[in-house]
Design an enzyme around this catalytic site. Structure first.
Site, PDB file in Angstrom:
ATOM      1  N   PHE B 122       0.955  -1.229  -0.035  1.00 57.39           N
ATOM      2  CA  PHE B 122      -0.159  -0.145  -0.116  1.00 57.39           C
ATOM      3  C   PHE B 122       0.730   1.400   0.166  1.00 57.39           C
ATOM      4  O   PHE B 122       1.955   1.061   0.360  1.00 57.39           O
ATOM      5  CB  PHE B 122      -0.829  -0.061   1.199  1.00 57.39           C
ATOM      6  N   GLN B 235      -7.651  14.908   4.137  1.00 56.82           N
ATOM      7  CA  GLN B 235      -7.046  14.065   2.976  1.00 56.82           C
ATOM      8  C   GLN B 235      -8.262  13.762   1.859  1.00 56.82           C
ATOM      9  O   GLN B 235      -9.142  13.335   2.279  1.00 56.82           O
ATOM     10  CB  GLN B 235      -6.830  12.777   3.659  1.00 56.82           C
ATOM     11  N   HIS B 237      -8.685  11.624  -1.117  1.00 59.87           N
ATOM     12  CA  HIS B 237      -8.268  10.205  -1.472  1.00 59.87           C
ATOM     13  C   HIS B 237      -8.034  10.613  -2.867  1.00 59.87           C
ATOM     14  O   HIS B 237      -8.820  10.994  -3.720  1.00 59.87           O
ATOM     15  CB  HIS B 237      -9.195   9.224  -1.176  1.00 59.87           C
ATOM     16  N   LEU B 251     -15.622   5.838  -3.263  1.00 60.12           N
ATOM     17  CA  LEU B 251     -14.052   5.234  -3.236  1.00 60.12           C
ATOM     18  C   LEU B 251     -13.737   4.230  -4.202  1.00 60.12           C
ATOM     19  O   LEU B 251     -14.560   3.116  -4.335  1.00 60.12           O
ATOM     20  CB  LEU B 251     -14.000   4.780  -1.563  1.00 60.12           C
ATOM     21  N   GLU B 254      -7.565   1.759  -2.733  1.00 62.69           N
ATOM     22  CA  GLU B 254      -5.969   1.999  -3.051  1.00 62.69           C
ATOM     23  C   GLU B 254      -5.707   0.648  -3.354  1.00 62.69           C
ATOM     24  O   GLU B 254      -4.434   0.450  -4.002  1.00 62.69           O
ATOM     25  CB  GLU B 254      -5.074   2.609  -1.713  1.00 62.69           C
ATOM     26  N   ARG B 285      -0.762   9.246  -0.343  1.00 60.54           N
ATOM     27  CA  ARG B 285      -2.227   9.720  -0.828  1.00 60.54           C
ATOM     28  C   ARG B 285      -2.290  11.290  -1.400  1.00 60.54           C
ATOM     29  O   ARG B 285      -2.845  11.648  -2.324  1.00 60.54           O
ATOM     30  CB  ARG B 285      -3.259   9.552   0.158  1.00 60.54           C
ATOM     31  N   HIS B 350     -12.026  12.348   1.717  1.00 57.18           N
ATOM     32  CA  HIS B 350     -12.157  10.881   2.415  1.00 57.18           C
ATOM     33  C   HIS B 350     -11.773  10.984   4.031  1.00 57.18           C
ATOM     34  O   HIS B 350     -12.668  10.088   4.366  1.00 57.18           O
ATOM     35  CB  HIS B 350     -11.008  10.429   1.776  1.00 57.18           C
ATOM     36  N   ARG B 385      -2.366  10.727   6.293  1.00 63.07           N
ATOM     37  CA  ARG B 385      -2.383   9.321   6.901  1.00 63.07           C
ATOM     38  C   ARG B 385      -2.145   8.507   5.692  1.00 63.07           C
ATOM     39  O   ARG B 385      -2.722   8.663   4.632  1.00 63.07           O
ATOM     40  CB  ARG B 385      -3.996   9.192   7.213  1.00 63.07           C
TER      41      ARG B 385
END
Ligand code: SF4
Ligand code: SF4
Ligand code: FES
Lengths: 246, 572
Positions: B122, B235, B237, B251, B254, B285, B350, B385
């Site tokens: 990730f 954030q 995304h 969404l 990821e 991100r 997000h 994050r």
């Protein structure tokens, strides 16, 4: 701009009726978008449940043109928009208001299912092949559409004696967990009333997660019940065990 | 008073039933406390179900070299060192145990060849670290916690909104709320309250967040006098759906990039080569979101104003097995078969890194008896994050919140509820029914969403932020005169009128903090201050209520101990 007409049930337990709303159609629009449009522009107090708008939470269940569906996954262009689209609350559960029903009975049933109970001394190794089987049942998003469509609940109101397909799915997930150590077969027969199911497969047809409710959950559970309670050899073996042998 | 309103008494009251709330409930029950959980939706529907990619935990099942130290360093680096180092340390150290615990409670993760929990790559993580179940990890987690809680006899108040925290002097005494279904009022008396209400994304137009994400917990804590921190860090995304319009913002996990998905612009260029040639699609991100945004702004966007995300070079079976949710989502909602062609994606609001300021070990806020965990709390993620660190956050700090709240309750005498506060809360929530004129809440909400989307988005500048503040003030004024139609029976217009108040509060917090931070760092990008500023790198923004107004101040970022500084230097 093209319009769709939605006849949305409006009312409470005291009574109600479908009301027509005209909604402009946008590309890719789903029924839940149309309901939000109605809320935002035409009927601010229209009661609807939803959360994710992506088919993942199971909140937005209703009956669209008579079929139990997730409204966030039902596209308007999959329905004949030259005719009025009907949107009604799930029939099996008591109405609260408009499209919102009282599904608390499901939570009561769920409470009675004995929890996962791991085999003592396990090393927590599992193969993907063993996990696959139970993972299918754990995809359930608790939309309760299968409960809504099942005639044992919908037409015969056996709520007192019958847990319904959703909970056979849950129990199947536990029984087929590679490391579970408990047998729930007796309660599947006695408390959950699996015998009422006559395998019409209506539940499987409406499941938005494409869980093979009947073939993979209910039928194997029925077989286990038969094996344990009606197979004469198993029955004798059990008697023998109880009378002192191991 | 107790006769007038339905009243429930608990040692620990938990607001929110997502991963953090449920994990806190399980822990507080373990400690012998009486626990109540209040949530706005039905049990099991909280936003945690939407989490897709996985839980970050250095279990080293796939990459043997992984350990908590590397996870700690990745988290600090991803957060641009604004993180509370102690939270980042506890998080990295405790996450593996929290995952094992879930497994012991019945969760079924995907497996490795040797039968252990499978882990995937990730963005921003140095190793394959995310424990997952296809792309529905959040569902597995919430169902496991829900089953665990239910088997322990947890009391859940579903479809109930808390509108005010009640205090006894300086400390927490309980909460006031209403049942969404019937509109009746309900009082909770509690020695400890855990806020686990998640984020604020519903205040933006394009968002992956559900209607519940209106910043209630932060607004409640703020109203009660608690400090909020780092609210400028929102954030976006990088990959939300962009087409068709109805699904905009939903969404796209990821995990698509984790499994090898490639980003391209309209010209077919793999543009991440320009922005982060080393990590490419698996950059953090903030970087990927800005890159897509820039490509689109400079005219290289796709037909519907996004970027292409392509996983179709992988075998179709593999894609369907590892990303079943994405496969169906695109097939059913966008007529795209992701096993044979690219998705169109763009940034979507997000997550908020900021929130209630808490103590690292106990999660206690600046009010005795008030605790916060998960997205509602600030500190762990700093300025940005990493994907996968949210689910682990919920578990690690949910558990800590539950334990600390139970302990606090044990050591505290029963508080008394103040009738005046209760009546005030009741009056406030009924006022929209009594107004004869004034507008409904929906239009105000739409304008708030548009304001934040255009003025407090990925790139910010002083002029826009000032305009946003003026706009929010105007919307606040309109919201104070909002009127609702119909009865108290399950009335979404009324519910929104209340949620709007929380959204306006957090919107103002975000804007004020964004205006103050004159630098670019992590998820906060200022066009007028595009560089890092060393002095700002040592400060956290703190917001606290002062009468009717907000005051903002800065505190120094907590100094890291020598050995952790050394660790970061070594792992460069
Ligand atoms: S197959 Fe059984 S559970 Fe499913 S709808 Fe038919 S009777 Fe109900
Ligand atoms: S089994 Fe399928 S239809 Fe039934 S509740 Fe679960 S997801 Fe819904
Ligand atoms: S809103 Fe979540 S499934 Fe439809």
């Amino acid at each position: 701009m093209a319009e769709a007409v939605l006849a949305v049930f409006r009312g409470t337990r005291e009574g109600g009726t479908p009301v027509d709303y005209r909604v402009p159609i946008a590309p890719g629009m789903v029924v839940l978008d149309a309901l939000h449009y109605i809320q935002g522009h035409l009927a601010p107090d229209l009661a609807v449940r939803w959360n994710c708008k992506a088919g993942r939470c199971g909140s937005c269940s209703a009956e669209v043109n008579g079929r139990p569906r997730l409204t966030c996954k039902t596209r308007l262009d999959s329905l004949p928009t030259d005719k009025t689209i009907t949107v009604a609350p799930m029939k099996t559960f008591p109405l609260i208001k408009d499209l919102v029903t009282d599904v608390s009975w499901n939570y009561q049933v769920n409470k009675k299912i004995p929890a996962f109970s791991p085999r003592p001394g396990t090393d927590w190794k599992m193969s993907q092949a063993d996990v696959d089987r139970a993972q299918e049942f754990r995809k359930c998003i608790e939309c309760f559409l299968c409960q809504d469509v099942c005639h044992v609940l919908r037409d015969h109101q056996k709520q007192e004696h019958y847990a319904g397909p959703r909970f056979f799915v849950r129990v199947a997930g536990l029984e087929m967990h590679p490391l579970d150590n408990l047998s729930r077969i007796k309660s599947i027969k006695d408390q959950m009333g699996i015998g009422f199911c006559n395998i019409t497969k209506c539940c499987t047809e409406v499941c938005p997660e494409s869980i093979h409710i009947t073939d993979n959950a209910i039928i194997p559970l029925k077989e286990r019940v038969v094996d344990q309670f009606y197979d004469p050899l198993v029955w004798i073996a059990r008697k023998f065990r109880r009378s002192g042998g191991t | 008073m107790n006769e007038k309103y339905e009243t429930h008494e608990h040692d620990v009251l938990i607001i929110g039933a997502g991963g953090a709330g449920l994990r806190a409930a399980v822990e507080a029950l373990n400690q012998g406390a009486s626990v109540g959980v209040v949530c706005k939706s039905l049990l099991g529907k909280a936003h945690t179900v939407m989490a897709e990619g996985g839980i970050a935990a250095a279990m080293a099942n796939v990459d043997a070299g992984d350990n908590w130290r590397t996870h700690f360093c990745d988290t600090m680096r991803g957060g641009k060192f604004l993180n509370n180092w102690r939270m980042a340390q506890l998080h990295a150290q405790e996450a593996p145990d929290r995952v094992r615990e879930l497994e012991q409670w019945g969760a079924l993760f995907d497996r490795t060849e040797s039968g252990d929990i499978m882990q995937r790559a990730f963005g921003g993580h140095s190793f394959k670290r995310l424990c997952h179940v296809g792309d529905r990890t959040g569902l597995e987690m919430i169902r496991t916690l829900q089953d665990r809680g239910v088997s322990m006899g947890i009391d859940v108040y579903m479809e109930c909104t808390v509108t005010r925290l009640l205090k006894d002097g300086d400390r927490i005494a309980g909460a006031f709320g209403y049942w969404r279904e019937q509109g009746r009022f309900v009082l909770f008396k509690a020695k400890s309250i855990v806020i686990a209400t998640g984020g604020i994304g519903k205040a933006w137009k394009i968002t992956s967040n559900s209607w519940e994400y209106t910043g209630d917990g932060m607004a409640l804590a703020y109203e009660a006098g608690a400090e909020l921190m780092d609210m400028e860090f929102v954030q976006f995304h990088p990959t939300g759906m962009v087409w068709p319009p109805g699904v905009q913002g939903i969404l796209v996990t990821e995990a698509v990039r984790g499994e090898g998905g490639i980003l391209r612009n309209r010209l077919g260029e793999r543009f991440m080569e320009k922005y982060d040639p080393k990590k490419m699609e698996l950059s953090t991100r903030d970087v990927v979101a800005r890159s897509i945004y820039t490509e689109v702004r400079e005219g290289r966007g796709t037909e519907h104003g996004g970027a292409y995300l392509d996983i179709s070079h992988k075998p179709a079976d593999y894609v369907k097995r590892k990303l079943p949710g994405m496969y169906h989502q695109f097939k059913e909602l966008a007529d795209v078969d992701i096993t044979s062609g690219p998705m169109e994606v763009g940034p979507t609001c997000h997550y908020v890194m900021g929130g209630i300021r808490v103590d690292a070990e106990s999660t206690q806020a600046s009010i005795p008896g008030l605790f916060a965990a998960g997205e509602a709390a600030a500190g762990l993620h700093g300025a940005n994050r990493l994907g996968g660190n949210s689910l682990s956050d919920l578990l690690v700090f949910g558990r800590r919140a539950g334990a600390a709240a139970a302990k606090h309750a044990k050591e505290t005498a029963t508080p008394t509820l103040d009738a005046a506060q209760v009546e005030e809360a009741a009056r406030e929530i009924l006022a929209p029914f009594e107004r004869r004129d004034g507008e409904g809440p929906y239009e105000i909400h739409r304008e708030l969403e548009n304001t934040l989307q255009s003025l407090v988005g990925i790139y910010r500048n002083e002029e826009d932020l000032n305009r946003a503040l003026t706009e929010i003030e105007r919307l606040n004024e309109r919201a104070s005169r909002v009127r609702v139609e119909g009865s108290r029976l399950f009335n979404p217009g009324w519910h929104l009128a209340r949620d709007l108040k929380s959204m306006l509060t957090v919107a103002e917090c975000v804007t004020r903090c964004a205006l103050a931070r004159k630098e670019s760092r992590g998820a906060h990008s200022r066009l007028d201050f595009p560089e890092y500023d060393a002095a700002w790198g040592k400060k956290n923004n703190i917001i606290v209520r002062d009468g009717a107004g907000m005051t903002l101040r800065q505190i120094p970022v907590r100094e890291m101990p020598e050995e952790l500084q050394q660790l970061l230097a070594d792992q460069k």
